[in-house]
Design a protein around this motif. Structure first.
Motif, PDB file in Angstrom:
ATOM      1  N   TYR A  31      20.804  90.274  -2.764  1.00 54.16           N
ATOM      2  CA  TYR A  31      20.095  89.534  -1.721  1.00 54.16           C
ATOM      3  C   TYR A  31      20.369  88.042  -1.844  1.00 54.16           C
ATOM      4  CZ  TYR A  31      17.190  93.536  -0.360  1.00 54.16           C
ATOM      5  OH  TYR A  31      16.731  94.747   0.123  1.00 54.16           O
ATOM      6  N   TYR A  35      17.162  78.679   3.243  1.00 54.65           N
ATOM      7  CA  TYR A  35      15.902  78.053   3.615  1.00 54.65           C
ATOM      8  C   TYR A  35      16.187  76.612   4.036  1.00 54.65           C
ATOM      9  CZ  TYR A  35      13.422  81.669   0.864  1.00 54.65           C
ATOM     10  OH  TYR A  35      12.918  82.843   0.354  1.00 54.65           O
ATOM     11  N   LEU A  43       8.999  75.475   2.379  1.00 54.74           N
ATOM     12  CA  LEU A  43      10.316  76.026   2.649  1.00 54.74           C
ATOM     13  C   LEU A  43      10.171  77.114   3.704  1.00 54.74           C
ATOM     14  CD1 LEU A  43      10.656  74.863  -0.373  1.00 54.74           C
ATOM     15  CD2 LEU A  43      12.654  76.374  -0.414  1.00 54.74           C
ATOM     16  N   LEU A  45      12.246  80.184   5.852  1.00 50.11           N
ATOM     17  CA  LEU A  45      13.408  81.058   5.789  1.00 50.11           C
ATOM     18  C   LEU A  45      14.181  81.016   7.106  1.00 50.11           C
ATOM     19  CD1 LEU A  45      14.936  83.241   4.138  1.00 50.11           C
ATOM     20  CD2 LEU A  45      13.426  84.925   5.217  1.00 50.11           C
ATOM     21  N   TYR A  48      18.664  85.723   5.981  1.00 54.65           N
ATOM     22  CA  TYR A  48      18.906  86.297   4.677  1.00 54.65           C
ATOM     23  C   TYR A  48      19.916  87.435   4.793  1.00 54.65           C
ATOM     24  CZ  TYR A  48      15.563  90.021   5.937  1.00 54.65           C
ATOM     25  OH  TYR A  48      14.903  91.051   6.562  1.00 54.65           O
ATOM     26  N   PHE A  90      18.388  74.911   1.256  1.00 53.97           N
ATOM     27  CA  PHE A  90      18.500  75.590  -0.034  1.00 53.97           C
ATOM     28  C   PHE A  90      18.982  77.017   0.152  1.00 53.97           C
ATOM     29  CE2 PHE A  90      16.826  72.661  -3.064  1.00 53.97           C
ATOM     30  CZ  PHE A  90      15.925  71.872  -2.382  1.00 53.97           C
ATOM     31  N   SER A  98      11.480  91.507  -7.387  1.00 58.43           N
ATOM     32  CA  SER A  98      11.565  91.240  -5.941  1.00 58.43           C
ATOM     33  C   SER A  98      10.945  89.906  -5.556  1.00 58.43           C
ATOM     34  CB  SER A  98      10.885  92.370  -5.168  1.00 58.43           C
ATOM     35  OG  SER A  98       9.523  92.463  -5.547  1.00 58.43           O
ATOM     36  N   GLN A 101      13.196  84.486  -6.983  1.00 61.32           N
ATOM     37  CA  GLN A 101      14.411  83.984  -6.377  1.00 61.32           C
ATOM     38  C   GLN A 101      14.916  82.788  -7.178  1.00 61.32           C
ATOM     39  OE1 GLN A 101      14.041  83.321  -2.134  1.00 61.32           O
ATOM     40  NE2 GLN A 101      13.389  85.437  -1.756  1.00 61.32           N
ATOM     41  N   PHE A 103      17.158  79.397  -6.955  1.00 60.89           N
ATOM     42  CA  PHE A 103      17.575  78.454  -5.917  1.00 60.89           C
ATOM     43  C   PHE A 103      18.736  77.584  -6.377  1.00 60.89           C
ATOM     44  CE2 PHE A 103      14.476  78.734  -2.477  1.00 60.89           C
ATOM     45  CZ  PHE A 103      13.541  79.585  -3.047  1.00 60.89           C
TER      46      PHE A 103
END
Lengths: 112, 112
Positions: A31, A35, A43, A45, A48, A90, A98, A101, A103
């Motif tokens: 994944y 952002y 932030l 989204l 994705y 970003f 899950s 993340q 960055f």
């Protein structure tokens, strides 16, 4: 930083020109995310990807497109840049959890 | 529609103080409740996360308190240090393959 690089790191462009931002990862994460960060908005989204050639829209996708032809690269394109797209962008990848993340360092884009 | 409401926007404490940052959410489908930390010029990074079946989690000086019935969770920083000065985001995650939803952030400044 989980091996995430973004290029360019800074860019100034004129209204109406196309712009492509690149995200590259070395972790083989499935994944990947784009952002934008603006003062007072946290932030948000944009798009994705959940695999090569598999992408979906996020909260603020209008005016943006993405492509992912290889696991390691995720491109964000502004087809015709507008001043409202001036922001810090970003890229992120999702780790084994899950909710975790990783960055990248960000790209500061200014549209004049 | 604002799914996540974070407060305060900014916070100034003295070294050794205990800043508390709060987050209220609406979506009962959120399945993880992380906090991310962002230093100036860097991307956010996962700080600590809690599941909805747990009321409190501690990691070092950082504690999450979770109140499922009130749909609120908070971050406490014990014995705060100037190095904790950063922006903190509550970032609940949507269930299943849901995405992270960022709060607007709290800018914390810890004075020496």
């Amino acid at each position: 930083d989980a091996g995430i690089t973004q290029s360019p790191r800074h860019k100034v462009t004129e209204t109406g020109t196309p712009v492509t931002l690149r995200c590259h990862q070395t972790e083989n994460h499935r994944y990947m995310y784009w952002y934008r960060q603006d003062p007072g908005h946290g932030l948000r989204l944009i798009h994705y990807s959940y695999g090569v050639k598999d992408t979906d829209k996020g909260e603020v996708s209008d005016g943006y497109s993405v492509s992912r032809s290889k696991t390691e690269d995720f491109l964000l394109t502004l087809e015709s840049a507008t001043s409202s797209q001036t922001s810090v962008y970003f890229c992120a990848t999702q780790g084994t959890s899950s909710y975790e993340q990783y960055f990248g360092p960000g790209t500061r884009l200014t549209v004049t | 529609q604002q799914q996540v409401k974070q407060s305060p926007q900014s916070l100034i404490v003295q070294k050794g103080g205990i800043p508390i940052i709060n987050c209220a959410y609406e979506n009962t489908a959120f399945d993880y409740f992380p906090w991310y930390q962002q230093f100036p010029g860097k991307g956010p990074a996962l700080l600590i996360a809690i599941r909805p079946d747990v009321s409190e989690k501690k990691e070092g000086r950082f504690t999450i308190s979770f109140n499922k019935s009130a749909k609120q969770f908070s971050l406490h920083i014990m014995d705060s240090q100037p190095g904790d000065s950063a922006t903190y985001f509550c970032v609940p995650k949507g269930g299943s393959q849901g995405n992270l939803i960022f709060g607007k952030g709290t800018k914390l400044s810890v004075k020496p």
